[in-house]
Design a protein around this motif. Structure first.
Motif, mmCIF file in Angstrom:
data_model
loop_
_atom_site.group_PDB
_atom_site.id
_atom_site.type_symbol
_atom_site.label_atom_id
_atom_site.label_comp_id
_atom_site.label_asym_id
_atom_site.label_seq_id
_atom_site.Cartn_x
_atom_site.Cartn_y
_atom_site.Cartn_z
ATOM 1 N N ASN A 174 20.948 29.813 -13.572
ATOM 2 C CA ASN A 174 20.016 28.738 -13.241
ATOM 3 C C ASN A 174 19.080 29.093 -12.091
ATOM 4 O O ASN A 174 18.547 28.213 -11.426
ATOM 5 C CB ASN A 174 20.786 27.459 -12.916
ATOM 6 N N ILE A 175 18.894 30.390 -11.845
ATOM 7 C CA ILE A 175 18.028 30.770 -10.729
ATOM 8 C C ILE A 175 16.572 30.927 -11.170
ATOM 9 O O ILE A 175 15.681 31.071 -10.352
ATOM 10 C CB ILE A 175 18.493 32.085 -10.072
ATOM 11 N N GLY A 176 16.311 30.929 -12.475
ATOM 12 C CA GLY A 176 14.954 31.158 -12.959
ATOM 13 C C GLY A 176 14.089 29.914 -12.861
ATOM 14 O O GLY A 176 14.571 28.780 -12.907
ATOM 15 N N GLU A 177 12.800 30.122 -12.730
ATOM 16 C CA GLU A 177 11.838 29.026 -12.749
ATOM 17 C C GLU A 177 11.301 28.875 -14.165
ATOM 18 O O GLU A 177 10.708 29.791 -14.718
ATOM 19 C CB GLU A 177 10.678 29.306 -11.774
ATOM 20 N N LYS A 178 11.499 27.717 -14.757
ATOM 21 C CA LYS A 178 11.095 27.502 -16.143
ATOM 22 C C LYS A 178 9.568 27.472 -16.277
ATOM 23 O O LYS A 178 8.878 26.889 -15.439
ATOM 24 C CB LYS A 178 11.675 26.192 -16.681
ATOM 25 N N ILE A 179 9.102 28.093 -17.338
ATOM 26 C CA ILE A 179 7.675 28.089 -17.670
ATOM 27 C C ILE A 179 7.553 27.508 -19.074
ATOM 28 O O ILE A 179 8.044 28.097 -20.037
ATOM 29 C CB ILE A 179 7.071 29.500 -17.632
ATOM 30 N N TYR A 180 6.942 26.347 -19.186
ATOM 31 C CA TYR A 180 6.746 25.724 -20.488
ATOM 32 C C TYR A 180 5.347 26.081 -21.003
ATOM 33 O O TYR A 180 4.357 25.948 -20.291
ATOM 34 C CB TYR A 180 6.886 24.208 -20.392
ATOM 35 N N LEU A 181 5.292 26.520 -22.250
ATOM 36 C CA LEU A 181 4.022 26.927 -22.857
ATOM 37 C C LEU A 181 3.613 25.842 -23.850
ATOM 38 O O LEU A 181 4.101 25.795 -24.981
ATOM 39 C CB LEU A 181 4.188 28.280 -23.558
ATOM 40 N N ASP A 182 2.717 24.974 -23.408
ATOM 41 C CA ASP A 182 2.304 23.859 -24.252
ATOM 42 C C ASP A 182 1.061 24.208 -25.065
ATOM 43 O O ASP A 182 0.464 25.274 -24.915
ATOM 44 C CB ASP A 182 2.047 22.619 -23.389
ATOM 45 N N ASP A 183 0.661 23.258 -25.919
ATOM 46 C CA ASP A 183 -0.501 23.455 -26.777
ATOM 47 C C ASP A 183 -1.791 23.493 -25.963
ATOM 48 O O ASP A 183 -1.831 23.086 -24.794
ATOM 49 C CB ASP A 183 -0.591 22.326 -27.804
ATOM 50 N N ALA A 192 6.329 19.710 -23.870
ATOM 51 C CA ALA A 192 7.340 19.815 -22.812
ATOM 52 C C ALA A 192 7.495 18.549 -21.992
ATOM 53 O O ALA A 192 8.366 18.484 -21.144
ATOM 54 C CB ALA A 192 7.009 20.986 -21.885
ATOM 55 N N SER A 193 6.662 17.559 -22.190
ATOM 56 C CA SER A 193 6.827 16.299 -21.472
ATOM 57 C C SER A 193 7.996 15.538 -22.093
ATOM 58 O O SER A 193 7.886 14.987 -23.196
ATOM 59 C CB SER A 193 5.544 15.464 -21.564
ATOM 60 N N PHE A 194 9.127 15.528 -21.392
ATOM 61 C CA PHE A 194 10.353 14.985 -21.967
ATOM 62 C C PHE A 194 10.536 13.484 -21.687
ATOM 63 O O PHE A 194 11.539 12.901 -22.063
ATOM 64 C CB PHE A 194 11.576 15.735 -21.418
ATOM 65 N N ASN A 195 9.600 12.845 -20.979
ATOM 66 C CA ASN A 195 9.800 11.449 -20.601
ATOM 67 C C ASN A 195 9.989 10.556 -21.828
ATOM 68 O O ASN A 195 10.949 9.818 -21.944
ATOM 69 C CB ASN A 195 8.616 10.955 -19.766
#
Length: 863
Positions: free
Chosen positions: A197-206, A325-328
């Motif tokens: 869990n040390i990585g920074e997530k990068i979300y690739l959206d449209d 990636a918007s999970f709300n």
């Protein structure tokens, strides 16, 4: 729109077409900080690999070392994986890392420590040898680690790199970028180990609407605003869908059709809403069909209850490519995906229960092996029953058919624990084939002996054929007897009363026979190889025949027979309209076989057969490019393998008569003579280089040339100046300047214009020499890093700047400067004689062209 297609199918997107997104900027920030690893978490078909490779090109331009490692390539152990990463680094920068390579070779030959310890030592050797360069290790397809036993060791070692920086400061210049379709917390198997869990997530959206417009501009696709709006309303910026829809619209424009919004609707309907079999829709439906959680989540979204879906399922929706990636409050990305996952289809998929198994069976029958793998692995990851023996066999054969031989071996061995009857012989045949292709022939021999003795069904004969191939490889003493027995059996099966088409699985027999022929060739048993190949011809499908004919050609010494075989291959391709596929198997008709036919036909003095094949392949090419470029696409990859015959072929292409038939533009000519320079020597090389420079000078202004061309230009200029041929060097420098300004080629530009400054000094044109000297100093301070990464490059830069200062110190008669009032970094608007197009650029980039009259100064913009 004029000209050829830009949006043709391609795996890697060029920088000219690449659209930067928020993920690119986040990735740059992570690498710039070197603080902790980046983790690109993204669905398939979203441009993840291009994001990584685009970053690789940018960082390498700044002298960083970027290592791309595809973890879907299976390694036997953690040590093998670690050593592969190290070897990729050493091969990427062999000169700079030569000292580290020597140390690593010596250490590997001595006492070998634990795998992670060895890897750490070797990384530090590489970092020390790399000087100030950063090293970025890209681990793509990281979800593949879940299926190997050593995954925890790999991930634990990556984590330790960041925690031990206080002990090893070299690690401050090392970082990792991981990429996959699995959450980082799911990577670690052993629950006693902390999650990764040390990585920074990068979300690739449209793409956003603005990014779609930028993509259209880069592609040169001019569309009305209502058409662009309609494209976006359907795709909502999904990269793969946007590309494919725009590619279809591009074809319409090339054909002369005026595109309207209704045409966009027709394209979407044709591509996506009839058969639902085009990426990424086919992949999404496979995932949803095999996962009840995804189906239930989609129903919740449809009924406005998306906010009730738990976090884990929201992540699965994103990784399936269904939501962003918007999970709300998740929503389905676009109307195309929504239509493909309709309520009626979801109800059908639900009623079928374990739909992924049924779909896998359908894909297997249809030969869509990559989709078989997706469906069955999805089932395995879900909560369904373990795969039955037959499905294990389907999975193993699919892995074999996609070239994943180690994975095929694992699955086929599992299937053989319980499978019976004819299916057992089939599994044994593919297992043995996978073992042979993995250089495990002795293991294959054991499997084939059982299949040949107790087997049955359509794969019995192919198994016996493969058994003899194994004996060839092992140089067994039983070979001669086995060959005689097999030849008799084949004669009865192939030359008997029944026609070849009535044989069981003729394609499997042909493939096994071809493998046997190759084994005979490797054993120098040419007579038997010819016999096996001739028997293969009798039963092979059309698509296999070109490879068989070219293999016969390669072992035939008689020139007349060689000519006949080459002509037969050409006739086969032209008369049956065969198109070279992307298949990689030895017996497939692909670009490699097409290149072999070209080279074989070129051996004849009569070039009519060669020209007929060239004409046919050009006519089947959907893109508007010259015939010469189409031919060179096929020939260039084999140039280093079959050098002499390729040189002869290039000489044929370079003759005047051939060029009249083949060249339709300057680009092909530039590329042809560049290849001749690379593959010739002596006077022929000098002549080819002269032709290359002449062709280069004819390229239209604004053309983007390759890095190879930039190096060639520099080399040509240096040769001219070394021979005091300044009248030839100076025009080439002026012609070449715009090529260097189009890319990140500042250092090469400095080398180029330092020669220009020297020529002006020699000719006594001190005014012009001083202008170039100012440019050298300006660019050196403004656009180049202080440290170029090696002492040699730093010394070269300092020497150029020193020569520039000496030039500025010279005295000269100063003519009035009409452009003195314009700052070098001030923006100006220019045009070029004969062109209506105007461009806005910094004055320093076009100053020489304005002063020489090449560019017209339209106006000077305020500071």
């Amino acid at each position: 729109m004029s000209g050829g297609r830009v949006l043709r199918a391609r795996t890697i997107v060029s920088d000219e077409l690449y659209v930067t997104r928020a993920a690119d900027r986040q990735l740059d920030q992570i690498i710039g900080d070197m603080g902790r690893p980046g983790y690109v978490l993204v669905a398939r078909q979203m441009g993840k690999t291009n994001l990584l490779l685009h970053m690789k090109r940018r960082r390498e331009a700044h002298n960083d070392i970027v290592l791309y490692v595809d973890l879907s390539e299976r390694f036997e152990s953690a040590r093998a994986c670690f050593r592969h990463i190290v070897d990729v680094a050493l091969e990427t920068r062999p000169t700079i890392l030569a000292s580290a390579a020597a140390v690593i070779r010596e250490q590997r030959a001595g006492d070998v420590p634990e795998a992670a310890v060895e890897y750490g030592r070797h990384l530090r050797e590489i970092l020390r040898a790399a000087g100030s360069s950063k090293i970025i290790v890209i681990l793509d397809e990281v979800d593949s680690l879940v299926s190997v036993s050593y995954s925890d060791a790999i991930l634990a070692q990556i984590r330790s790199t960041y925690f031990t920086r206080s002990n090893f400061p070299e690690y401050d210049r090392l970082t990792y970028v991981l990429s996959g379709v699995i959450e980082p917390t799911d990577l670690i198997k052993d629950k006693n180990i902390s999650p990764f869990n040390i990585g920074e997530k990068i979300y690739l959206d449209d793409f956003s609407f603005d990014e779609v417009e930028e993509f259209l501009r880069k592609a040169g696709l001019r569309l009305t605003f209502p058409v662009v709006e309609r494209i976006y309303s359907w795709t909502m910026g999904n990269p793969r869908i946007t590309w494919d829809v725009c590619a279809a619209i591009e074809e319409m424009q090339i054909s002369g059709l005026m595109v309207e919004p209704r045409n966009v609707d027709d394209v979407v309907d044709r591509l996506y809403l009839i058969n639902f079999d085009k990426p990424p829709i086919d992949h999404i439906r496979v995932l949803v069909a095999g996962d009840a959680h995804l189906r239930n989540a989609l129903i919740s979204i449809r009924y406005g209850k998306g906010d009730t879906i738990d976090e884990k399922i929201r992540s699965k929706l994103y990784l399936a490519g269904i939501t962003n990636a918007s999970f709300n409050k998740p929503s389905i990305k676009n109307p195309i995906i929504d239509a493909s996952l309709s309520d009626s289809w979801l109800a059908q998929a639900t009623s079928l229960g374990e739909s992924s198994l049924l779909r896998a069976a359908e894909h297997f029958v249809g030969g869509r092996y990559n989709l078989v793998v997706e469906a069955l692995l999805q089932h395995r990851r879900g909560e369904g029953e373990p795969l039955s023996a037959n499905y294990l066999m389907y999975l193993g054969i699919s892995f074999y058919s996609t070239g994943e031989y180690p994975l095929a071996i694992d699955e086929l061995k599992l299937s053989l624990l319980t499978i019976k009857g004819e299916a057992r012989t089939t599994a044994q045949y593919y297992l043995a084939s996978s073992l042979i292709l993995s250089d495990r022939t002795e293991e294959a021999l054991v499997v084939l002996e059982e299949a040949g003795g107790a087997g049955s069904g359509p794969h019995l004969l192919p198994s016996r054929i493969l058994l003899v191939a194994a004996y060839y490889r092992l140089e067994s003493g039983a070979l001669e007897l086995r060959v005689r027995e097999l030849r008799a059996e084949l004669s009865e099966a192939i030359d008997g009363d029944s026609s070849p088409q009535q044989l069981d699985r003729p394609e499997a027999i042909a493939s096994a026979l071809y493998s046997l022929a190759l084994a005979a060739i490797a054993a120098d048993d040419v007579d038997n190889a010819v016999g096996f190949l001739e028997q293969t011809r009798k039963i092979s499908p059309l698509g296999m025949l070109p490879a068989i004919l070219m293999t016969l050609h390669s072992i035939t010494a008689d020139p007349n027979r060689r000519a006949i075989l080459a002509r037969e291959a050409k006739d086969l391709v032209v008369e049956h309209a065969l198109i070279a596929s992307q298949a990689v198997g030895e017996i497939a008709y692909n670009d490699k076989i097409l290149a072999a036919i070209y080279l074989a036909l070129n051996e004849s003095d009569d070039k009519r057969d060669l020209e007929e094949l060239v004409e046919f392949n050009a006519s089947s090419e959907p893109h508007e490019r010259s015939k010469l470029e189409i031919v060179l696409d096929i020939i260039e990859p084999v140039a280093d393998i079959d050098g002499q015959r390729v040189r002869e072929f290039l000489r044929y292409l370079s003759e005047k008569a051939a060029l009249e038939n083949l060249v339709a533009g300057v680009r092909g000519t530039v590329r042809l003579f560049r290849m001749l320079v690379l593959h010739t020597a002596g006077e022929e090389n000098d002549l080819a280089r002269a032709h290359y420079v002449s062709a280069l000078e004819m390229l239209p202004h604004g053309t983007k040339v390759s890095d190879v061309d930039l190096i060639f230009i520099i080399t040509a200029v240096q040769q001219f100046t070394n021979n005091s041929n300044y009248d030839r060097a100076l025009p080439l420098i002026k012609t070449a300047r715009p090529f260097f300004y189009l890319g990140d080629d500042v250092f090469w530009l400095l080398i180029l214009i330092s020669s220009e400054m020297m020529i002006y000094n020699v000719n006594g044109d001190i005014v012009s020499a001083k202008k170039v000297a100012e440019e050298i100093i300006d660019i050196s301070g403004d656009s180049l890093p202080e440290d170029l990464g090696s002492p040699e490059l730093n010394e070269f830069k300092l020497n150029m700047v020193e020569q520039a200062h000496k030039t500025l110190a010279k005295r000269e008669h100063v003519e009035p400067d009409l452009y003195r009032h314009i700052g070098r970094n001030q923006k100006v608007v220019i045009s070029e004689d004969g062109h209506e197009e105007q461009r806005t650029v910094k004055f320093k980039f076009v100053e020489q062209g304005v002063r020489s009259g090449r560019f017209n100064l339209v106006r000077v913009l305020p500071r």
